[in-house]
Motif scaffolding. Sequence first.
Motif, short mmCIF file in Angstrom:
data_model
loop_
_atom_site.label_atom_id
_atom_site.label_comp_id
_atom_site.label_asym_id
_atom_site.label_seq_id
_atom_site.Cartn_x
_atom_site.Cartn_y
_atom_site.Cartn_z
N SER A 154 0.83 -1.21 0.00
CA SER A 154 0.00 0.00 0.00
C SER A 154 0.87 1.26 0.00
O SER A 154 0.57 2.24 -0.70
N SER A 155 1.97 1.22 0.78
CA SER A 155 2.88 2.37 0.80
C SER A 155 3.54 2.55 -0.56
O SER A 155 3.68 3.69 -1.07
N ARG A 156 3.96 1.47 -1.18
CA ARG A 156 4.57 1.56 -2.50
C ARG A 156 3.56 2.07 -3.53
O ARG A 156 3.90 2.81 -4.45
N HIS A 157 2.26 1.64 -3.32
CA HIS A 157 1.23 2.11 -4.26
C HIS A 157 1.00 3.61 -4.12
O HIS A 157 0.79 4.33 -5.12
N ASP A 158 1.04 4.08 -2.86
CA ASP A 158 0.85 5.52 -2.65
C ASP A 158 2.00 6.33 -3.24
O ASP A 158 1.82 7.47 -3.69
N LEU A 159 3.20 5.73 -3.24
CA LEU A 159 4.35 6.43 -3.81
C LEU A 159 4.48 6.21 -5.32
O LEU A 159 5.39 6.78 -5.95
N GLY A 160 3.61 5.37 -5.85
CA GLY A 160 3.64 5.14 -7.29
C GLY A 160 4.57 4.06 -7.74
O GLY A 160 4.80 3.88 -8.95
N PHE A 161 5.11 3.30 -6.81
CA PHE A 161 6.02 2.22 -7.18
C PHE A 161 5.32 0.88 -7.35
O PHE A 161 5.95 -0.10 -7.73
N ALA A 162 4.04 0.78 -7.03
CA ALA A 162 3.27 -0.46 -7.19
C ALA A 162 1.94 -0.14 -7.86
O ALA A 162 1.38 0.94 -7.67
N THR A 163 1.48 -1.07 -8.64
CA THR A 163 0.23 -0.86 -9.37
C THR A 163 -0.97 -1.23 -8.49
O THR A 163 -0.84 -1.86 -7.44
N GLY A 164 -2.13 -0.87 -8.96
CA GLY A 164 -3.36 -1.25 -8.25
C GLY A 164 -3.58 -2.74 -8.28
O GLY A 164 -4.19 -3.32 -7.36
N LEU A 165 -3.08 -3.39 -9.32
CA LEU A 165 -3.22 -4.85 -9.37
C LEU A 165 -2.42 -5.52 -8.27
O LEU A 165 -2.88 -6.48 -7.65
#
Length: 423
Positions: A215-226
């Motif tokens: 979730s933290s990586r997603h917030d920083l844009g390093f992980a996708t929603g998938l």
Amino acid sequence: MRSGLAYTARVIGMTALLNGCAVGPDYHRPAADIPPAWQPTAPWHEAMPSDTALKGNWWELFLDPDLNPLVEQALSSNQSLRVAAARLQQAHDQLDVARSALFPSVDLSSSALRSKVSADRPLSAYSVPNQSTVQNDFRIGPSVNYELDLFGRVRREVEGARATAEQAEADFENTRLMLMAALVTDYFSLREIDAEIDVLRRSLDLQRDALNFVSSRHDLGFATGLDLAQQQALLDASGTQLELLQNQRAQFEHAIATLVGTPAPSFTLAPSAAAPPLPVLPVGLPSDLLQRRPDVASAERAMAAANARIGVARAAYFPSIDLAPGLGVPSAGWESSALASLFTAPARLWSIGLSASQTLFDAGMTRANVRFADADYTAAVAAYRQTVLKRDGRSRKRHHRPKYARARGNSGELKRAQCPAGL
């Protein structure tokens, strides 16, 4: 008087000599087709099992401090075991009833009568007229009754009752064994689920940490929603699996509560993920251990009881001979018209005699009873052989367990260690 007693004594002595005859077949246990020993294949080998390995409190071999109190509670409070114990007591009482017929029965009777005899009764002698008299009659004394078991009916009944009592003992032991096996199996199944729940909860903690990380990586844009959805789905699946395991644990806990005789809502068993040490058990069990199984012993005793009932049925072809006093007269005692002289020498009396009865016509009832007893014995023999074959097949199935079963981990090894508990 003495000559009459001597004659009666000689008759009783002769009948006692004939008392060794008993109709019906003597019991011999039929042979069952079982191998003397297993012939295992590699890597299995036949062990030399200890005679005391699974006798007594065999569940203590697991060294589990939580299991032993449950077993003691089940032995004292399980209702099925109480039913088996009551049936066992009934069988022993029935054996006492059958044995009592081997001995004479002694009754003490007494009577006091005052009567008037009619003067208009029929004459007993034409030269003596009847008179109306009023008199008393006091009588007291024991009466002895004994069936002379010339043809073995009573002895066959005792033989059958003894076999039935032994069958009840085997049934009680079988009920006890099945209760203990079910309790131990459910207990370790519950402990297995406890271990799985412990592992799953640790996995859930790691999955929650991983979800926070993704979730933290997603917030920083390093992980996708998938990536985030996949991690959330994995966490949800593990949570669902945990709920299913908790439901299974509750079912085993309720089953244990029923076995120990406690209402399920008031019974709890604290979780424990610790694995108990496994006892060392022999691998190859020879087939002569079948004679130590209570269910096989019960089937064998049922055959003995059915065999004895054949003798009881065939004894109906022969007369029944009883040693008893005259009708309404005690075997020995006193009788007087005055109570004051009742226990005097002239008032003494005695009576002894033999009576025999033989059925002349019963519309085939005796013959049908004999056929019924023969069929009952045939069925008992078949049930015994079927029990031996069934248990022999189960033991062979356990013996030839696939090799991969040895590599299933601690829970699989634990279940394998429990298998001989049913033997």
